[in-house]
Design a protein around this motif. Structure first.
Motif, short mmCIF file in Angstrom:
data_model
loop_
_atom_site.label_atom_id
_atom_site.label_comp_id
_atom_site.label_asym_id
_atom_site.label_seq_id
_atom_site.Cartn_x
_atom_site.Cartn_y
_atom_site.Cartn_z
N ARG A 158 0.85 -1.20 0.00
CA ARG A 158 0.00 0.00 0.00
C ARG A 158 0.88 1.25 0.00
O ARG A 158 0.63 2.20 -0.75
CB ARG A 158 -0.91 -0.01 1.23
CG ARG A 158 -1.85 1.18 1.30
CD ARG A 158 -2.78 1.07 2.47
NE ARG A 158 -3.42 -0.24 2.49
CZ ARG A 158 -4.11 -0.71 3.51
NH1 ARG A 158 -4.27 0.02 4.62
NH2 ARG A 158 -4.66 -1.91 3.46
N ALA A 161 2.46 1.61 -3.30
CA ALA A 161 1.44 2.05 -4.26
C ALA A 161 1.22 3.55 -4.14
O ALA A 161 1.07 4.26 -5.13
CB ALA A 161 0.14 1.29 -4.03
N SER A 164 3.57 5.70 -6.05
CA SER A 164 3.74 5.42 -7.49
C SER A 164 4.10 6.63 -8.35
O SER A 164 4.72 6.42 -9.39
CB SER A 164 2.58 4.63 -8.08
OG SER A 164 1.41 5.00 -7.54
N THR A 206 -4.84 -3.09 -2.59
CA THR A 206 -3.75 -2.21 -3.01
C THR A 206 -4.18 -1.32 -4.18
O THR A 206 -3.76 -0.18 -4.29
CB THR A 206 -2.52 -3.06 -3.43
OG1 THR A 206 -2.23 -3.96 -2.37
CG2 THR A 206 -1.30 -2.19 -3.68
N LEU A 210 -3.23 2.64 -5.36
CA LEU A 210 -2.40 2.81 -6.55
C LEU A 210 -3.03 3.84 -7.48
O LEU A 210 -2.37 4.79 -7.92
CB LEU A 210 -2.27 1.45 -7.26
CG LEU A 210 -1.52 1.43 -8.58
CD1 LEU A 210 -0.07 1.80 -8.36
CD2 LEU A 210 -1.61 0.05 -9.21
N ILE A 219 -1.91 2.88 -16.13
CA ILE A 219 -2.15 2.15 -14.89
C ILE A 219 -3.59 1.64 -14.86
O ILE A 219 -3.86 0.47 -14.53
CB ILE A 219 -1.89 3.07 -13.66
CG1 ILE A 219 -0.40 3.39 -13.53
CG2 ILE A 219 -2.43 2.44 -12.39
CD1 ILE A 219 0.45 2.31 -12.92
#
Lengths: 859, 178
Positions: A158, A161, A164, A206, A210, A219
């Protein structure tokens, strides 16, 4: 300030939360050391060094400041990121920034997005800072994957993420894909697999973080693909679902159940689908990072370097998901979603269709379970729950439930109090068992309630009413957990409860589930307090439920009444016991009783003499637990000798105890427990006594005491088997000793299986109405018969689940064969002290059939 | 310098209290003890010793709280091996404390985390890890036979025998000293 092991630049600083332990502070002398000299004054003038400031801001991120909601969370995080970046040359600052951020991630999941934001801010000023955090986080992730520490994996994923924006391409997505492949492997291998389910849950939880951090189309596309794959695993009903349903349908349909059953992962899958359709608003996840505006930078006091022009990107470090994954995490069953408030008329918590429902629940539950060592901190965070989510996710704290109905037009009606309480109850009601002892969750509820009584008490009231209303449908084990919590909770709050609400249920038959609950709860209250006090807290109609006879500390001696057979013998024996007379004198009286019984034609003449003996022992020891224990200890040989002569005598011992303490069932349960420890009675005799001798046409199944006796007894044997397993797996023991233990295992396991089989037989026959006495007696009492059969079903369900759990842990398949480990050349070691004791214990009890260690008791 | 490490982000409630630690430090500073240490060698420090402790000291109980009540509450944290009521040295009646011994150290720590600071018999009770019960420790160490704290207490506490018991007596002695 002991929350920090090493503090180099600040003796007294610290971000540690000091809980409500002021009573200890007063007593403490630790401050004395600091008091001489002007230490305190000096400190006040000193500027707090950057390392300490960073630590404090990170640990306390987004929390209330001096009792007020935080004003500028982003600003604080941006400053701390900048501070870390500017002092990156200082080794201590580097260590603190990395270690504290990751520790908060590991212990306080609610703050993960804020930790990520701090790192993203640091990256704006110094990309090395972010690089170092990422490196540390991924190496911890690698370790957790290796060990199968799935919760840690989840939290680190997490965190990564949330980071990111740092990464160039796919970032974390390939790791999620690989995890999914492992989940599929596990699922294909076994239909009862729960680890694979857990992995899918981690992936699904998750994804929202993200996308909230990086909503690029690339993504989103990859996530869509991933979601398509998880669909099959997540939505397929699990073969063990039926065992963990808190509201099993007993002859009813889904509609009439208080709560629809939902597996946690199928719920999240659907919520994510819903979120995809809406274009991923993910409105509850806080966005605490805004890319720094460069213009503003120029006015600031830092020198605007060239590299500040755009945020530095990083390559994603290599993370390998082991194959196969370590799959022995003890998670035996899939997880059911439990909520007291969801999907009701007033939306006081997120609906089960909304992703916030799962995101918030997961973070809160993890916080509670991880921070079990400081309930004050946990309750503070629960009390400030709204701080850790996007502003506006919740309604204002302490908003009354009735006011929610007036809210219209997209304003949130989610009460932070309800969401917190809901999460806590989900743990108390988790099947088969929650992570910690139930009292852990009790203590957090107590603390939350102490922090904000006006806000929490009404939420708790609605929770209690919800559960009570359909208590007959609740899983029986959960019902008793609820009863335990209820009584324990009230004991912390002057036993205040609106009993008036339940007056209408007093006339119900005693075996009615609601009435049985009231009886059981009152008894639990009395055990923690005393009858007179509890009576004071009850309105009139309830007074009769706590009769004055309960106020007697010492029960009547039944042989004081001359009408009782053997009364004079019993009184003589009592006198001898008090005088600690010789064995022969005592035996003479017992023989006399037995002879009389034989001449009266009593089938087992040992029964009356055992009753006389045991009742006298109880009477002599009636002053307190210590008294009775020291008496049992003194006479244990004699008692054992009596008990080994016949099963009827063993059961009579139990009858004598339970009847003597009939008004104080708690004492009876304690004494039976001690008798089991002394192996005077056997676990099977307790089960047979409760479920045959005292079955009372099935009515016994409505009694909290019977449930307590049976479940404590089985738990004892079960603990015993696990202990054997533990020693068997203890590689510090020589292999031949472990073989001896291994040889004991089948017998221990069989003892346990026999208990389960006996329970199953007894309760199943009540459930289907075929119990012998029920067949004879039930004409025209249909209602009572239906209630009793329902109790039978509820018992059967509990014990079938427990048996299944047991098999999964101690069964042959789960345990496997004992294999001699490769000899490791090792230097001579001190023998482990407990080793011999453990073996002695096994030898001592040989033949006693699941006997327990004899314990020393205080006299 | 050692690397910065952080054990937990918030304080742990399952550690020995500052009271126990300070008493231990005080004892260590005692010259006689120090001499003993010279001859016998260093014994493990208190925190290490208590990390495997199975016994808890329970304080601030009402004098009227019974063994059964204590057992009912503390057995929620595990199987209790023995329970020793604290007694008035002279009267041999409960004087507001006890020792609870579990079979497992984890259970003792659970009790510290989940029971310490909550109510029993409507009083907030105090729990502390203990090195283990030794015969004699069940008696109050105060002048009057009860616990020392009850002699200096100035407020009225109906659960602990009203006003501080040794108050008058001690007052007199001080009077004589002047």
């Amino acid at each position: 300030m002991a929350d920090v092991d090493r503090r180099r630049d600040d003796r007294n600083g610290g971000a540690g939360f000091r809980g409500g332990r002021n009573d200890r502070r007063k007593r403490g002398r630790e401050d004395d050391e600091y008091e001489h000299g002007n230490f305190r004054n000096q400190r006040a003038r000193q500027e707090v060094p950057p390392g300490t400031r960073i630590r404090r801001v990170l640990v306390e991120a987004a929390e209330d400041v001096q009792g007020r909601e935080p004003v500028d969370v982003k600003g604080a995080l941006s400053n701390v990121g900048k501070l870390a970046a500017e002092n990156w040359g200082d080794e201590y600052v580097r260590e603190v920034f990395v270690a504290v951020a990751l520790k908060v991630v590991a212990e306080q999941p609610l703050k993960i997005p804020f930790m990520a934001a701090a790192v993203l801010y640091a990256n704006e000023y110094k990309s090395e800072a972010a690089a170092e955090v990422v490196a540390a986080a991924t190496s911890q992730l690698q370790e957790a994957l290796q060990d199968g520490a799935w919760r840690t994996v989840k939290l680190l994923l997490r965190f990564i993420a949330c980071l990111s924006p740092l990464f160039e391409e796919d970032g974390i997505v390939p790791v999620l894909n690989e995890l999914f492949d492992r989940a599929v492997d596990l699922q294909t291998a076994s239909s009862e697999d729960a680890i694979g389910i857990e992995l899918v849950k981690i992936i699904l939880l998750t994804i929202p973080y993200l996308i909230a951090a990086n909503d690029s189309n690339a993504i989103k596309e990859q996530v869509a693909e991933l979601l398509e794959k998880t669909e099959i695993v997540a939505t397929a009903p699990h073969s063990l679902d039926v065992l963990v349903n808190p509201y099993p349908a007993i002859g009813g349909d889904d509609e009439s159940r208080p709560m629809a059953f939902g597996g946690v992962i199928s719920l999240i899958q659907r919520q994510l689908q819903e979120e995809t359709n809406k274009g991923w608003p993910l409105s509850c996840i806080p966005r605490a990072f805004d890319p720094v505006k460069r213009e503003a930078e120029a006015n600031g006091d830092t020198n605007g370097n060239e590299e500040h022009a755009s945020s530095q990107k990083h390559a994603f470090p290599v993370v390998e998901v082991p194959s196969p994954v370590y799959a022995n995490s003890g998670e035996v069953f899939p997880e059911a979603f439990f909520s007291l408030y969801a999907d009701q008329d007033v939306e006081s918590v997120p609906p089960t269709t909304h992703i916030a429902c799962s995101l918030i629940r997961d973070a809160v539950v993890d916080t509670v379970n991880i921070l079990d060592f400081n309930r004050n901190a946990t309750s503070k965070y629960l009390n400030e729950l709204d701080n850790f989510w996007t502003p506006g996710t919740f309604t204002r704290r302490e908003t009354g439930f009735d006011r929610l109905k007036e809210y219209t037009g997209g304003v949130s009606t989610w009460k932070p109090e309800d969401v917190g309480i809901d999460a806590l109850f989900s743990q108390i009601f988790k099947l088969p068992t929650p992570q910690h002892r139930l009292i852990c969750y009790h203590s957090v509820i107590t603390e939350v309630c102490k922090l904000a009584p006006q806000a929490i008490a009404p939420s708790l009231g609605r929770a209690i009413r919800f559960i009570y209303r359909s208590i007959d449908q609740l899983d029986l084990e959960l019902q008793y957990r609820f009863m335990d919590w209820f009584a324990h909770h009230l004991s912390n709050f002057e036993f205040r409860w609106k009993w008036q609400e339940w007056i209408a249920d007093i006339p119900l038959p005693e075996i009615h589930p609601r009435r049985a609950f009231i009886n059981g709860a009152l008894d639990k209250e009395i055990r923690l307090s005393f009858a007179k006090r509890i009576r004071e807290t009850l309105p009139d109609p309830f007074q009769a439920l706590v009769p004055a006879s309960k106020e007697k500390d010492v029960p009547d001696f039944k042989y004081a009444d001359d009408k009782m057979p053997y009364a004079s013998e019993a009184r003589a024996l009592l006198k001898l016991l008090k005088e600690k007379a010789s064995e022969e004198q005592i035996q003479a009286i017992l023989d006399d009783v037995r002879d009389q019984a034989t001449s009266h034609g009593v089938p087992d003449p040992l029964v009356p003499s055992t009753d006389v003996y045991m009742t006298c022992i109880l009477n002599v020891g009636s002053k307190s637990m210590s008294h009775v224990i020291s008496n049992i200890d003194r006479l244990k040989d004699k008692l054992s000798a009596l008990a080994t002569q016949s099963e009827a005598a063993r059961r009579q011992i139990i009858s004598s105890v339970v009847d003597f303490w009939s008004l104080h069932p708690g004492n009876a349960a304690n004494i039976v427990d001690k008798l089991l420890n002394y192996t005077i009675i056997t676990p099977m005799s307790v089960i047979e006594w409760a479920l045959h001798e005292r079955m009372d046409r099935g009515r016994a199944l409505a009694s909290a005491q019977m449930y307590e006796l049976v479940s404590h007894t089985v738990a004892k044997v079960s603990a015993r088997v696990r202990q054997v397993l533990q020693q068997r797996a203890n590689t510090s023991l020589p292999f031949d000793q472990r073989q001896v233990i291994d040889a004991v295992l089948p017998r221990e396991r069989q003892t346990l299986r026999d208990l389960y089989a006996t329970i199953e037989d007894a309760v199943a026959s009540v459930a289907n109405g075929s119990q012998d006495e029920m067949m004879e007696r039930y004409e025209g009492e249909e209602e009572e018969r239906a209630i009793i059969m329902q109790w039978g079903e509820r018992w059967a369900r509990v014990w079938r689940r427990k048996a299944a759990v047991e098999e999964a842990v101690v069964g042959e398949a789960a345990v496997g064969e004992l294999i001699e480990p490769e000899p490791v050349p090792e230097p001579e070691q001190e023998p482990v002290a407990d080793m011999n004791d453990a073996l002695d214990a096994f030898e001592a009890e040989a033949g006693a059939g699941g006997a327990m260690d004899i314990i020393d008791e205080v006299s | 310098m050692p690397k910065f490490t952080m054990q937990n982000t918030v304080e742990r409630l399952d550690k020995p209290s500052s009271y126990a630690m300070s008493k231990y430090k005080k004892r260590r500073r005692n010259p006689a003890e120090e001499a003993l240490r010279q001859t016998r060698g260093e014994s493990p420090d208190l925190a290490t010793k208590l990390s495997s402790a199975c016994t808890l000291y329970i304080g601030n109980l009402s004098f009227y709280t019974t063994e059964e009540q204590i057992h009912e509450l503390f057995s929620k944290c595990g199987s209790i091996k023995r329970l020793i009521m604290g007694l008035d040295r002279n009267l041999k009646t409960p004087c507001g404390f006890c020792f609870v011994e579990y079979y497992l150290p984890e259970d003792a720590r659970d009790a510290l985390k989940y029971v310490g600071g909550t109510k029993l018999d409507e009083r907030v009770i105090r729990c502390d890890l203990d090195e283990g019960f030794v015969e004699g420790r069940q008696y109050g160490r105060g002048r009057s036979g009860g616990q020392v704290r009850d002699e200096y207490r100035e407020e009225f506490d109906p659960g602990r025998g009203g006003f501080g018991r040794g108050r008058d007596q001690i007052g007199e002695e001080y009077g004589q000293g002047q």
